[in-house]
Scaffold this active site. Structure first.
Site, PDB file in Angstrom:
ATOM      1  CG  HIS A  75      -2.227   0.702   0.958  1.00  0.00           C
ATOM      2  ND1 HIS A  75      -3.414   0.323   1.537  1.00  0.00           N
ATOM      3  CD2 HIS A  75      -2.548   1.763   0.185  1.00  0.00           C
ATOM      4  CE1 HIS A  75      -4.391   1.112   1.128  1.00  0.00           C
ATOM      5  NE2 HIS A  75      -3.881   2.003   0.306  1.00  0.00           N
ATOM      6  CG  ASP A 102      -6.764  -0.845   4.226  1.00  0.00           C
ATOM      7  OD1 ASP A 102      -6.785  -1.976   4.744  1.00  0.00           O
ATOM      8  OD2 ASP A 102      -5.725  -0.311   3.814  1.00  0.00           O
ATOM      9  CG  HIS A 104      -5.468  -3.928   7.959  1.00  0.00           C
ATOM     10  ND1 HIS A 104      -5.626  -4.543   6.727  1.00  0.00           N
ATOM     11  CD2 HIS A 104      -5.281  -4.924   8.856  1.00  0.00           C
ATOM     12  CE1 HIS A 104      -5.531  -5.861   6.875  1.00  0.00           C
ATOM     13  NE2 HIS A 104      -5.327  -6.116   8.161  1.00  0.00           N
ATOM     14  CG  HIS A 119       1.704  -3.217   4.344  1.00  0.00           C
ATOM     15  ND1 HIS A 119       0.675  -3.588   5.171  1.00  0.00           N
ATOM     16  CD2 HIS A 119       2.553  -4.276   4.298  1.00  0.00           C
ATOM     17  CE1 HIS A 119       0.894  -4.826   5.618  1.00  0.00           C
ATOM     18  NE2 HIS A 119       2.031  -5.255   5.113  1.00  0.00           N
ATOM     19  CG  ASP A 201      -5.561  -2.990   1.374  1.00  0.00           C
ATOM     20  OD1 ASP A 201      -5.764  -4.135   0.913  1.00  0.00           O
ATOM     21  OD2 ASP A 201      -4.667  -2.749   2.202  1.00  0.00           O
TER      22      ASP A 201
END
Length: 271
Positions: A75, A102, A104, A119, A201
């Site tokens: 990323h 994403d 995360h 990332h 992502d």
């Protein structure tokens, strides 16, 4: 990339004009082993090469009316891309917002990370908390919205609460629906800005449909939500986008690469 292999035929089928600017190949060997920021030297080199390619190809030149799309793995490759988009807006005394889809938060720093993976620290770099090479604030925290989040480290969660960044978790999206969640996110990203960068992502999708990612997390978006995503994005002043974190070695029958290609094609068809 594998995404390109499936994307270009879709563009041809939909008669979408595309200029393929080729690859930027990173070093295959990590030469820096700081446990708090793994491979940082190599990542810095890759970012410099990416920034040079962006400038050489005039991707974000003031007079350019293209729609830049970055495809990649880790990323962190999108940092020079987003910085270039922000610089283009700043030249007109404007700002950009950021939608970050994403699993995360990507808001760790070398001080809070448990993995040392850069990332997982990309958003914190874009807000200027720290940097590979040097810190550089490119997007204001109040114009950033994380969407689909479902895996946050304890210290990262504390940082996010202090940051001013908005977080719409996967649970929130499921409760209100993706369409309403994206509309809410867009208001945040567009508050005082002229456009939006969308970062996707591929682990925002459920591993059952997108297994080819580095850090899969269950209970993600499903394929049927792609249409909703593209419908909302098409109503927004999206100035650029990236689709990242594809890991071909973990993919199953190219499911993830094909999903990414379908997503990008569907969106570009509406741009």
């Amino acid at each position: 990339t594998e995404i390109r292999r499936f994307l270009l035929p879709l563009f041809k089928k939909e008669k979408i004009h595309c200029e393929d600017l080729g690859d930027i190949t990173p070093s295959l060997k990590c030469t820096s082993h700081d446990p708090r920021k793994k491979c940082a030297i190599n990542i810095e080199e890759l970012q410099k090469e990416t920034a040079a390619a962006i400038q050489h190809n005039k991707i974000f030149s003031p007079d350019t009316k293209n729609f830049p799309v970055l495809l990649g793995g880790d990323h962190s490759v999108n940092i020079p891309f987003i910085r270039a988009a922000a610089k283009k807006a700043a030249a007109k005394k404007q700002k950009i917002g950021l939608l970050w889809l994403d699993a995360h938060g990507d808001f760790n720093t070398p001080q809070t990370t448990s993995s040392g993976n850069v990332h997982g620290m990309v958003v914190s770099q874009l807000t200027g908390l720290w940097g590979v090479g040097s810190a550089n604030k490119s997007v204001a925290p109040e114009n950033i919205c994380l969407i689909g989040t479902r895996s946050l480290d304890p210290e990262e969660k504390k940082l996010l609460k202090k940051s001013g960044i908005s977080v719409l978790t996967a649970k929130h999206v499921k409760r209100v629906g993706l369409k309403k969640a994206l509309q809410k996110a867009a208001k945040i990203a567009l508050n005082g800005t002229s456009g939006i960068h969308v970062s996707i992502d591929l682990d925002v999708f459920d591993p059952s449909i997108a297994p080819g990612v580095g850090t899969p997390v269950k209970k993600g978006f499903m394929g049927k939500q792609i249409a909703n995503m593209c419908e909302i994005f098409a109503t927004l002043p999206v100035v650029s986008m990236d689709v990242v974190e594809l890991n071909p070695t973990r993919d199953v029958k190219n499911k993830t690469a094909k999903l990414a290609a379908e997503l990008i094609s569907a969106f570009c068809k509406k741009v």
